[in-house]
Design a protein around this motif. Structure first.
Motif, PDB file in Angstrom:
ATOM      1  N   ASP A 196       0.675  -1.124   0.490  1.00 28.84           N
ATOM      2  CA  ASP A 196       0.125   0.146   0.340  1.00 28.84           C
ATOM      3  C   ASP A 196       0.776   1.222  -0.086  1.00 28.84           C
ATOM      4  N   TRP A 197       0.355   2.398  -0.036  1.00 33.52           N
ATOM      5  CA  TRP A 197       0.950   3.554  -0.354  1.00 33.52           C
ATOM      6  C   TRP A 197       1.983   4.109   0.933  1.00 33.52           C
ATOM      7  N   SER A 198       3.374   4.159   0.728  1.00 30.66           N
ATOM      8  CA  SER A 198       4.001   4.774   1.300  1.00 30.66           C
ATOM      9  C   SER A 198       3.042   5.490   2.952  1.00 30.66           C
ATOM     10  N   GLY A 199       3.234   5.505   4.458  1.00 29.89           N
ATOM     11  CA  GLY A 199       3.021   6.757   5.127  1.00 29.89           C
ATOM     12  C   GLY A 199       1.303   6.652   4.833  1.00 29.89           C
ATOM     13  N   SER A 200       0.564   5.570   4.396  1.00 25.60           N
ATOM     14  CA  SER A 200      -0.439   5.282   4.289  1.00 25.60           C
ATOM     15  C   SER A 200      -0.865   4.666   5.340  1.00 25.60           C
ATOM     16  N   THR A 201      -2.072   4.825   5.857  1.00 22.24           N
ATOM     17  CA  THR A 201      -2.775   4.438   7.909  1.00 22.24           C
ATOM     18  C   THR A 201      -3.815   3.733   7.371  1.00 22.24           C
ATOM     19  N   PRO A 202      -4.033   1.959   7.342  1.00 18.78           N
ATOM     20  CA  PRO A 202      -3.144   1.497   7.127  1.00 18.78           C
ATOM     21  C   PRO A 202      -2.558   0.406   6.185  1.00 18.78           C
ATOM     22  N   ASN A 203      -1.573   0.410   6.271  1.00 24.32           N
ATOM     23  CA  ASN A 203      -0.298  -0.394   5.474  1.00 24.32           C
ATOM     24  C   ASN A 203      -0.383  -1.649   5.937  1.00 24.32           C
ATOM     25  N   MET A 204      -0.599  -2.150   5.050  1.00 25.54           N
ATOM     26  CA  MET A 204      -0.787  -3.669   4.368  1.00 25.54           C
ATOM     27  C   MET A 204       0.132  -4.313   5.100  1.00 25.54           C
ATOM     28  N   VAL A 205       0.888  -5.118   5.013  1.00 26.89           N
ATOM     29  CA  VAL A 205       2.271  -5.795   5.900  1.00 26.89           C
ATOM     30  C   VAL A 205       2.359  -5.152   7.492  1.00 26.89           C
ATOM     31  N   ASP A 206       2.242  -3.605   7.180  1.00 26.40           N
ATOM     32  CA  ASP A 206       2.857  -3.407   8.555  1.00 26.40           C
ATOM     33  C   ASP A 206       1.994  -3.355  10.095  1.00 26.40           C
ATOM     34  N   ASN A 207       0.824  -3.359   8.856  1.00 32.66           N
ATOM     35  CA  ASN A 207      -0.591  -3.437  10.146  1.00 32.66           C
ATOM     36  C   ASN A 207      -0.862  -4.665  10.292  1.00 32.66           C
ATOM     37  N   ILE A 208      -0.079  -5.892   9.614  1.00 34.54           N
ATOM     38  CA  ILE A 208      -0.622  -7.172  10.190  1.00 34.54           C
ATOM     39  C   ILE A 208      -0.548  -7.505  11.874  1.00 34.54           C
ATOM     40  N   THR A 209      -0.417  -7.032  12.898  1.00 31.56           N
ATOM     41  CA  THR A 209      -0.676  -7.639  13.909  1.00 31.56           C
ATOM     42  C   THR A 209      -2.299  -7.249  14.749  1.00 31.56           C
ATOM     43  N   ASN A 210      -2.474  -6.377  13.455  1.00 34.52           N
ATOM     44  CA  ASN A 210      -4.092  -5.679  13.942  1.00 34.52           C
ATOM     45  C   ASN A 210      -5.305  -7.047  13.407  1.00 34.52           C
ATOM     46  N   ILE A 211      -5.151  -7.355  12.532  1.00 34.85           N
ATOM     47  CA  ILE A 211      -5.890  -8.728  12.721  1.00 34.85           C
ATOM     48  C   ILE A 211      -6.383  -9.173  13.331  1.00 34.85           C
ATOM     49  N   PRO A 212      -7.446  -9.077  13.838  1.00 39.34           N
ATOM     50  CA  PRO A 212      -7.822  -9.939  15.120  1.00 39.34           C
ATOM     51  C   PRO A 212      -8.067 -11.336  15.036  1.00 39.34           C
ATOM     52  N   THR A 213      -7.774 -11.712  15.944  1.00 40.90           N
ATOM     53  CA  THR A 213      -8.327 -12.539  16.276  1.00 40.90           C
ATOM     54  C   THR A 213      -9.749 -13.949  16.089  1.00 40.90           C
ATOM     55  N   LYS A 214     -10.040 -14.269  15.339  1.00 42.50           N
ATOM     56  CA  LYS A 214     -11.196 -15.298  15.259  1.00 42.50           C
ATOM     57  C   LYS A 214     -11.770 -15.312  16.371  1.00 42.50           C
ATOM     58  N   THR A 215     -13.148 -14.748  16.679  1.00 38.73           N
ATOM     59  CA  THR A 215     -13.783 -15.005  17.627  1.00 38.73           C
ATOM     60  C   THR A 215     -15.345 -15.354  17.204  1.00 38.73           C
ATOM     61  N   ALA A 216     -16.445 -16.229  18.477  1.00 39.49           N
ATOM     62  CA  ALA A 216     -17.208 -17.314  18.008  1.00 39.49           C
ATOM     63  C   ALA A 216     -18.646 -16.066  16.841  1.00 39.49           C
ATOM     64  N   SER A 217     -18.348 -14.885  18.134  1.00 38.65           N
ATOM     65  CA  SER A 217     -19.339 -13.406  17.666  1.00 38.65           C
ATOM     66  C   SER A 217     -18.721 -12.650  16.069  1.00 38.65           C
ATOM     67  N   GLN A 218     -17.345 -13.204  14.787  1.00 38.74           N
ATOM     68  CA  GLN A 218     -17.585 -12.720  13.888  1.00 38.74           C
ATOM     69  C   GLN A 218     -17.481 -13.566  12.594  1.00 38.74           C
ATOM     70  N   GLY A 219     -18.313 -12.737  12.561  1.00 34.74           N
ATOM     71  CA  GLY A 219     -18.290 -13.810  10.920  1.00 34.74           C
ATOM     72  C   GLY A 219     -17.850 -13.748   9.806  1.00 34.74           C
ATOM     73  N   LEU A 220     -17.487 -12.523   9.180  1.00 36.91           N
ATOM     74  CA  LEU A 220     -16.945 -12.074   8.503  1.00 36.91           C
ATOM     75  C   LEU A 220     -15.260 -10.850   8.798  1.00 36.91           C
ATOM     76  N   LEU A 221     -14.652 -11.332   7.512  1.00 34.27           N
ATOM     77  CA  LEU A 221     -13.073 -10.230   7.933  1.00 34.27           C
ATOM     78  C   LEU A 221     -13.156 -10.199   6.447  1.00 34.27           C
ATOM     79  N   VAL A 222     -12.786  -8.225   5.789  1.00 30.17           N
ATOM     80  CA  VAL A 222     -12.637  -8.182   5.230  1.00 30.17           C
ATOM     81  C   VAL A 222     -11.757  -7.261   4.550  1.00 30.17           C
ATOM     82  N   PHE A 223     -11.003  -7.525   3.242  1.00 26.83           N
ATOM     83  CA  PHE A 223      -9.735  -6.915   3.328  1.00 26.83           C
ATOM     84  C   PHE A 223     -10.400  -6.429   1.848  1.00 26.83           C
ATOM     85  N   ALA A 224      -9.499  -4.552   1.727  1.00 29.57           N
ATOM     86  CA  ALA A 224      -9.977  -3.953   0.375  1.00 29.57           C
ATOM     87  C   ALA A 224      -8.449  -3.495   0.113  1.00 29.57           C
ATOM     88  N   TYR A 225      -7.561  -3.586  -0.395  1.00 26.73           N
ATOM     89  CA  TYR A 225      -6.467  -3.018  -0.496  1.00 26.73           C
ATOM     90  C   TYR A 225      -5.991  -2.989  -1.941  1.00 26.73           C
TER      91      TYR A 225
END
Length: 199
Positions: free
Chosen positions: A1-30
């Motif tokens: 993704d664009w340098s300096g943008s927020t979030p950057n794809m790989v740099d923010n990989i730790t922000n991917i939430p751990t799946k829980t029973a209440s979460q049904g969908l994870l969406v990426f639009a990069y």
């Protein structure tokens, strides 16, 4: 993704939430800023490599591939391309854009995730759905995107319910689908500011 943008794809990989029973969908639009930053390492090969890293991280956090939706880079028009500052002085174009759309489809196919080609859908509606910069969706554009996502996931667009707030704080428009009653809300306050929320 664009340098300096927020979030950057790989740099923010730790922000991917751990799946829980209440979460049904994870969406990426990069990808849109990768299209715009037309130079250096911003190519489809590196894009696929980075996206692969992201999807593997999501799987490691408990997400099934059928609970992951990849949305192709959004459509922009010629004004939008011209508004991107490019590293090598070459303005991006639709050919480059489509290469990243196809690269996203490749990642989705490789993993078996859900995939929505919003680019080609927006392509038919660019006059009414973008603000003046040619990049960002206007209010109707955001609703159009939400309807396309709802139709893809649930087989039908969202349905609107309007509420006039007697307190004078503004109007509220709620959008929902009949399949599972997922709600998308667009609220306008007295100053005319729109807040987009989904739950």
């Amino acid at each position: 993704d664009w340098s300096g943008s927020t979030p950057n794809m790989v740099d923010n990989i730790t922000n991917i939430p751990t799946k829980t029973a209440s979460q049904g969908l994870l969406v990426f639009a990069y990808g849109l800023n990768d299209v715009g930053y037309n130079g250096g390492q911003y190519n489809t090969a590196n894009y696929i490599t980075d996206y692969t890293t992201v999807i593997n991280a999501a799987i490691a956090k408990g997400w099934d591939v059928k609970q992951i939706l990849l949305i192709a880079p959004y459509y922009i028009n010629s004004t939008g391309y011209a508004n991107y500052t490019t590293q090598n002085g070459t303005v991006p174009d639709a050919t480059r854009h489509l290469a990243f759309v196809d690269a996203t489809a490749t990642v989705a196919s490789t993993f078996g995730t859900l995939y929505l080609d919003i680019y080609r859908k927006q392509l038919l509606n660019d006059v009414s759905l973008l603000i003046a910069d040619g990049v960002h969706a206007n209010t109707a554009g955001h609703l159009y995107i939400a309807n396309e996502v709802s139709t893809y996931l649930f087989g039908q667009p969202l349905h609107e319910f309007r509420h006039n707030d007697a307190s004078g704080s503004g109007n509220s428009a709620m959008f929902f689908n009949f399949t599972d009653f997922a709600v998308f809300a667009v609220n306008r306050n007295r100053a005319g500011t729109f807040f987009n929320t989904a739950k």
